[in-house]
Scaffold this active site. Structure first.
Site, PDB file in Angstrom:
ATOM      1  N   ASP A  30     -45.989  11.289  12.795  1.00 26.71           N
ATOM      2  CA  ASP A  30     -45.248  10.044  12.568  1.00 26.71           C
ATOM      3  C   ASP A  30     -46.231   8.876  12.495  1.00 26.71           C
ATOM      4  OD1 ASP A  30     -41.974   9.145  13.500  1.00 26.71           O
ATOM      5  OD2 ASP A  30     -43.461   7.744  12.745  1.00 26.71           O
ATOM      6  N   ALA A  55     -27.590   3.992   8.853  1.00 34.20           N
ATOM      7  CA  ALA A  55     -27.084   5.222   8.234  1.00 34.20           C
ATOM      8  C   ALA A  55     -26.476   6.144   9.292  1.00 34.20           C
ATOM      9  CB  ALA A  55     -28.224   5.916   7.492  1.00 34.20           C
ATOM     10  N   GLY A  81     -23.767   8.023  -1.016  1.00 38.22           N
ATOM     11  CA  GLY A  81     -24.736   8.335   0.024  1.00 38.22           C
ATOM     12  C   GLY A  81     -26.184   8.176  -0.396  1.00 38.22           C
ATOM     13  N   ALA A  82     -27.001   9.048   0.162  1.00 39.80           N
ATOM     14  CA  ALA A  82     -28.444   8.909  -0.007  1.00 39.80           C
ATOM     15  C   ALA A  82     -29.086  10.276  -0.117  1.00 39.80           C
ATOM     16  CB  ALA A  82     -29.012   8.170   1.210  1.00 39.80           C
ATOM     17  N   ILE A  90     -33.364  12.803  13.060  1.00 41.55           N
ATOM     18  CA  ILE A  90     -33.289  14.049  12.288  1.00 41.55           C
ATOM     19  C   ILE A  90     -34.544  14.885  12.540  1.00 41.55           C
ATOM     20  CG2 ILE A  90     -33.037  14.996   9.954  1.00 41.55           C
ATOM     21  CD1 ILE A  90     -31.495  12.365   9.307  1.00 41.55           C
ATOM     22  N   SER A 111     -18.776   6.767  -2.465  1.00 39.47           N
ATOM     23  CA  SER A 111     -19.472   7.117  -1.222  1.00 39.47           C
ATOM     24  C   SER A 111     -20.566   8.115  -1.594  1.00 39.47           C
ATOM     25  CB  SER A 111     -18.502   7.716  -0.205  1.00 39.47           C
ATOM     26  OG  SER A 111     -19.173   7.877   1.023  1.00 39.47           O
ATOM     27  N   CYS A 154     -24.373  16.062  10.395  1.00 34.90           N
ATOM     28  CA  CYS A 154     -24.416  15.825  11.856  1.00 34.90           C
ATOM     29  C   CYS A 154     -24.293  17.137  12.627  1.00 34.90           C
ATOM     30  CB  CYS A 154     -23.260  14.928  12.291  1.00 34.90           C
ATOM     31  SG  CYS A 154     -23.019  13.520  11.247  1.00 34.90           S
ATOM     32  N   GLU A 205     -17.045  15.591  -6.383  1.00 34.69           N
ATOM     33  CA  GLU A 205     -18.233  15.979  -5.603  1.00 34.69           C
ATOM     34  C   GLU A 205     -19.142  16.797  -6.513  1.00 34.69           C
ATOM     35  OE1 GLU A 205     -19.850  15.599  -2.544  1.00 34.69           O
ATOM     36  OE2 GLU A 205     -21.247  16.936  -3.563  1.00 34.69           O
ATOM     37  N   ARG A 209     -17.432   6.304   8.132  1.00 38.56           N
ATOM     38  CA  ARG A 209     -15.997   6.555   8.297  1.00 38.56           C
ATOM     39  C   ARG A 209     -15.233   5.244   8.490  1.00 38.56           C
ATOM     40  NH1 ARG A 209     -14.174  12.273  10.447  1.00 38.56           N
ATOM     41  NH2 ARG A 209     -12.247  11.248   9.875  1.00 38.56           N
TER      42      ARG A 209
HETATM   43  P1  FAD Z   1     -23.746  11.410   2.115  1.00 35.44           P
HETATM   44  O1  FAD Z   1     -23.582  12.172   3.365  1.00 35.44           O
HETATM   45  O2  FAD Z   1     -25.120  11.166   1.591  1.00 35.44           O
HETATM   46  O3  FAD Z   1     -22.917  12.180   1.000  1.00 35.44           O
HETATM   47  C1  FAD Z   1     -22.817  11.760  -0.314  1.00 35.44           C
HETATM   48  C2  FAD Z   1     -22.054  12.823  -1.076  1.00 35.44           C
HETATM   49  O4  FAD Z   1     -21.798  12.343  -2.373  1.00 35.44           O
HETATM   50  C3  FAD Z   1     -22.824  14.121  -1.234  1.00 35.44           C
HETATM   51  O5  FAD Z   1     -21.978  15.207  -0.948  1.00 35.44           O
HETATM   52  C4  FAD Z   1     -23.278  14.095  -2.694  1.00 35.44           C
HETATM   53  O6  FAD Z   1     -23.407  15.396  -3.248  1.00 35.44           O
HETATM   54  C5  FAD Z   1     -22.147  13.336  -3.335  1.00 35.44           C
HETATM   55  N1  FAD Z   1     -22.528  12.583  -4.549  1.00 35.44           N
HETATM   56  C6  FAD Z   1     -23.549  11.696  -4.652  1.00 35.44           C
HETATM   57  N2  FAD Z   1     -23.586  11.166  -5.883  1.00 35.44           N
HETATM   58  C7  FAD Z   1     -22.570  11.724  -6.577  1.00 35.44           C
HETATM   59  C8  FAD Z   1     -22.093  11.566  -7.904  1.00 35.44           C
HETATM   60  N3  FAD Z   1     -22.672  10.706  -8.744  1.00 35.44           N
HETATM   61  N4  FAD Z   1     -21.027  12.304  -8.302  1.00 35.44           N
HETATM   62  C9  FAD Z   1     -20.413  13.165  -7.434  1.00 35.44           C
HETATM   63  N5  FAD Z   1     -20.834  13.351  -6.172  1.00 35.44           N
HETATM   64  C10 FAD Z   1     -21.891  12.628  -5.735  1.00 35.44           C
HETATM   65  N6  FAD Z   1     -24.579  10.290  11.785  1.00 35.44           N
HETATM   66  C11 FAD Z   1     -23.881  10.121  12.945  1.00 35.44           C
HETATM   67  O7  FAD Z   1     -23.089   9.171  13.069  1.00 35.44           O
HETATM   68  N7  FAD Z   1     -24.019  11.010  13.982  1.00 35.44           N
HETATM   69  C12 FAD Z   1     -24.844  12.088  13.905  1.00 35.44           C
HETATM   70  O8  FAD Z   1     -24.937  12.879  14.866  1.00 35.44           O
HETATM   71  C13 FAD Z   1     -25.592  12.275  12.707  1.00 35.44           C
HETATM   72  N8  FAD Z   1     -26.424  13.335  12.592  1.00 35.44           N
HETATM   73  C14 FAD Z   1     -27.083  13.543  11.407  1.00 35.44           C
HETATM   74  C15 FAD Z   1     -27.893  14.661  11.282  1.00 35.44           C
HETATM   75  C16 FAD Z   1     -28.571  14.912  10.097  1.00 35.44           C
HETATM   76  C17 FAD Z   1     -29.443  16.136   9.978  1.00 35.44           C
HETATM   77  C18 FAD Z   1     -28.417  14.013   8.991  1.00 35.44           C
HETATM   78  C19 FAD Z   1     -29.122  14.275   7.674  1.00 35.44           C
HETATM   79  C20 FAD Z   1     -27.612  12.888   9.100  1.00 35.44           C
HETATM   80  C21 FAD Z   1     -26.937  12.643  10.301  1.00 35.44           C
HETATM   81  N9  FAD Z   1     -26.108  11.518  10.465  1.00 35.44           N
HETATM   82  C22 FAD Z   1     -25.420  11.332  11.639  1.00 35.44           C
HETATM   83  C23 FAD Z   1     -25.955  10.537   9.361  1.00 35.44           C
HETATM   84  C24 FAD Z   1     -24.749  10.875   8.495  1.00 35.44           C
HETATM   85  O9  FAD Z   1     -24.789  12.211   8.102  1.00 35.44           O
HETATM   86  C25 FAD Z   1     -24.713   9.951   7.283  1.00 35.44           C
HETATM   87  O10 FAD Z   1     -24.673   8.629   7.740  1.00 35.44           O
HETATM   88  C26 FAD Z   1     -23.488  10.260   6.429  1.00 35.44           C
HETATM   89  O11 FAD Z   1     -23.583  11.547   5.893  1.00 35.44           O
HETATM   90  C27 FAD Z   1     -23.321   9.260   5.288  1.00 35.44           C
HETATM   91  O12 FAD Z   1     -22.195   9.633   4.563  1.00 35.44           O
HETATM   92  P2  FAD Z   1     -22.006   9.180   3.046  1.00 35.44           P
HETATM   93  O13 FAD Z   1     -20.593   9.516   2.707  1.00 35.44           O
HETATM   94  O14 FAD Z   1     -22.464   7.805   2.860  1.00 35.44           O
HETATM   95  O15 FAD Z   1     -23.051  10.009   2.173  1.00 35.44           O
END
Ligand code: FAD
Length: 452
Positions: A179, A300, A112-113, A160, A110, A42, A32, A306
């Site tokens: 928007d 997303a 993310g974005a 969000i 994983s 979330c 991480e 999960r």
């Molecule tokens: P991310 O959450 O984007 O995490 C990626 C992780 O990887 C980060 O910690 C980052 O630092 C790390 N990383 C990235 N690149 C590297 C690298 N090269 N080396 C090491 N580490 C790295 N979804 C729901 O289902 N229900 C909800 O109620 C909900 N509420 C939300 C509220 C908010 C404010 C936000 C922003 C999102 C919400 N979501 C919700 C969406 C959900 O949070 C995302 O779909 C989810 O976080 C995606 O998970 P992920 O593992 O793909 O990536």
């Protein structure tokens, strides 16, 4: 087997859990780049609204808990390159820039974005924030209690943006939402619902500036943002801007290592396997099958990340589990209203290339003889394919919590049920909870009448 997992949010966390369960003898390295593991964006709204007091509790697990399970956790460790043939990772210590190499047999990404930053004049000014991850959660909470921050602009009225707007309005700030869409929550709800929610926001002193975007941020001599100029030429005060106008996959560094699509999304099959058989990918940097259309798209959601994380772990040594198709089911509240939606809406049908029809019904949650303080109006919309009669989506909203109905519709979509299946489906009745005909029955019966 040596398994490396990159990213510690929803997808990464579930992948690690899955590997622990499926391959108890595996050596797991969990990377991480931040200084904290498994923060849940979330849960950010609950933290911003003071329901949850400790930002560090908004997580699935702590480092000691995971290390007790035998996981080798590497924080402040950014994976910057992969040598797929040599099965090696380049890992950079983000605190001192030192680089080292690490081996893996199987790799789960994983990553993310990251929030999309509007490319407009003034974008470099101070007090232009995003809302994702622990660092922004802390900064936003600090801004909520700063007396000199009075006017807050939220860019984007998706989930969000609405969470940000409500949190700052409840903190006593004057909030403006801007928007490009003509309605709020444009991809989540149709106008029967958004019209009510827009009134609810206005009643809580949230200004809406729809069908327009940000043209420019204007600042003062301290380089702090002071106002927003929109594409319609309107100007309003802003001491803080929160940009919630979409996300971009954090995948630039993966170009040439695994196949990416034109938007930078990592291409995977239904087993979460990338173009390299030993590299799997999950979460917001990947697409997932949308059950109503059977086509892949970005949805997303943590719930999807999960599911994919669990599949990736199961498939490390061969194809064991396909990722279930999803309908993008989600729920939220806007002040007094709670709503949920799933699948196709009238507003999204054209973009998805599907032809749908809908029925909209209102009812009371429980029989009308139940007094108002224990009862509420419910709004429900059922969307279906008029040719096949197959259920394609639904939306529900009430001041009481009726959101669980949407999980039943999600299952109906997944199982390709028709409105006829739903019209007389068995749902419980008890006057303290429900009506003799559940609102899903009522809507499906109306759809049958419309179709026959
Ligand atoms: P991310 O959450 O984007 O995490 C990626 C992780 O990887 C980060 O910690 C980052 O630092 C790390 N990383 C990235 N690149 C590297 C690298 N090269 N080396 C090491 N580490 C790295 N979804 C729901 O289902 N229900 C909800 O109620 C909900 N509420 C939300 C509220 C908010 C404010 C936000 C922003 C999102 C919400 N979501 C919700 C969406 C959900 O949070 C995302 O779909 C989810 O976080 C995606 O998970 P992920 O593992 O793909 O990536």
């Amino acid at each position: 087997m040596k398994v490396a997992v990159v990213g510690s949010s929803h997808g990464g966390y579930e992948a690690v859990r899955g590997v622990l369960q499926q391959f108890p003898d595996a050596h797991i390295d969990w990377y991480e780049k931040g200084d904290f593991i498994s923060f849940l964006s979330c849960g950010m709204e609950l933290y911003l609204q003071g329901v949850v007091k400790d930002v560090n509790s908004v997580s699935y697990a702590t480092i000691p808990e995971m290390e007790d399970k035998g996981v080798h956790v590497h924080i402040n460790s950014e994976v910057t390159n992969i040598d797929p043939d040599g099965h090696k990772l380049t890992v950079v210590d983000v605190q001192n820039g030192q680089e080292e190499s690490a081996d893996y047999d199987k790799l789960i990404l994983s990553v993310g974005a990251t929030p999309f930053k509007l490319p407009v004049a003034g974008k470099e000014l101070q007090n232009i924030y995003a809302m994702r991850g622990r660092d922004w959660a802390i900064k936003l909470r600090e801004a909520e209690v700063k007396p000199d921050i009075k006017n807050v602009t939220v860019v984007g009225s998706g989930y969000i943006g609405i969470e940000a707007a409500e949190s700052f309005a409840k903190a006593g700030k004057h909030v403006t939402i801007v928007d490009t869409n003509p309605t709020i929550l444009g991809t989540y709800l149709d106008t029967e619902f958004t019209e009510i929610l827009e009134e609810e926001l206005k009643a809580n002193d949230v200004d809406l500036r729809l069908s327009q975007s940000v043209k420019e941020y204007v600042g003062n001599s301290d380089d702090k943002v002071t106002s927003v100029i929109s594409t319609t030429g309107d100007t309003w005060d802003a001491d803080l801007v929160i940009e919630t106008a979409g996300i971009r996959p954090a995948t630039k560094w993966l170009a040439g290592i695994v196949d990416l699509d034109d938007h930078g999304m990592i291409k995977t099959d239904e087993y979460q396997q990338t173009s390299n058989p030993d590299i799997f990918a999950v979460g917001d940097a990947t697409e997932i099958e949308f059950a109503p259309t059977g086509k892949k798209q970005l949805i997303a959601l943590a719930s999807n990340a999960r599911r994919q994380g669990r599949s990736a772990a199961a498939n490390l040594e061969g194809h064991k589990r396909k990722t279930t198709a999803v309908s993008g089911s989600s729920a939220l509240h806007v002040f007094n209203y709670k709503f949920a939606s799933t699948g196709v809406k009238d507003v999204t049908a054209e973009g998805l290339g599907v032809d749908v029809e809908s029925v909209f019904v209102t009812d009371t949650k429980v029989p009308p003889f139940v007094p108002a303080e224990h009862n509420a109006e419910v709004f429900f919309k059922l969307t279906y394919d008029p040719k096949t009669r197959v259920v394609m989506g639904a939306q529900i909203m009430s001041k009481m919590d009726t959101t669980a109905n949407i999980n039943a519709i999600s299952l109906a979509i997944q199982q390709h049920m028709t409105v006829d299946d739903l019209a007389y489906a068995d749902f419980f009745f008890q006057p303290g909870f429900d009506r003799p005909w559940n609102i899903m029955n009522v809507a499906a019966q109306k759809a049958e009448q419309k179709l026959d």
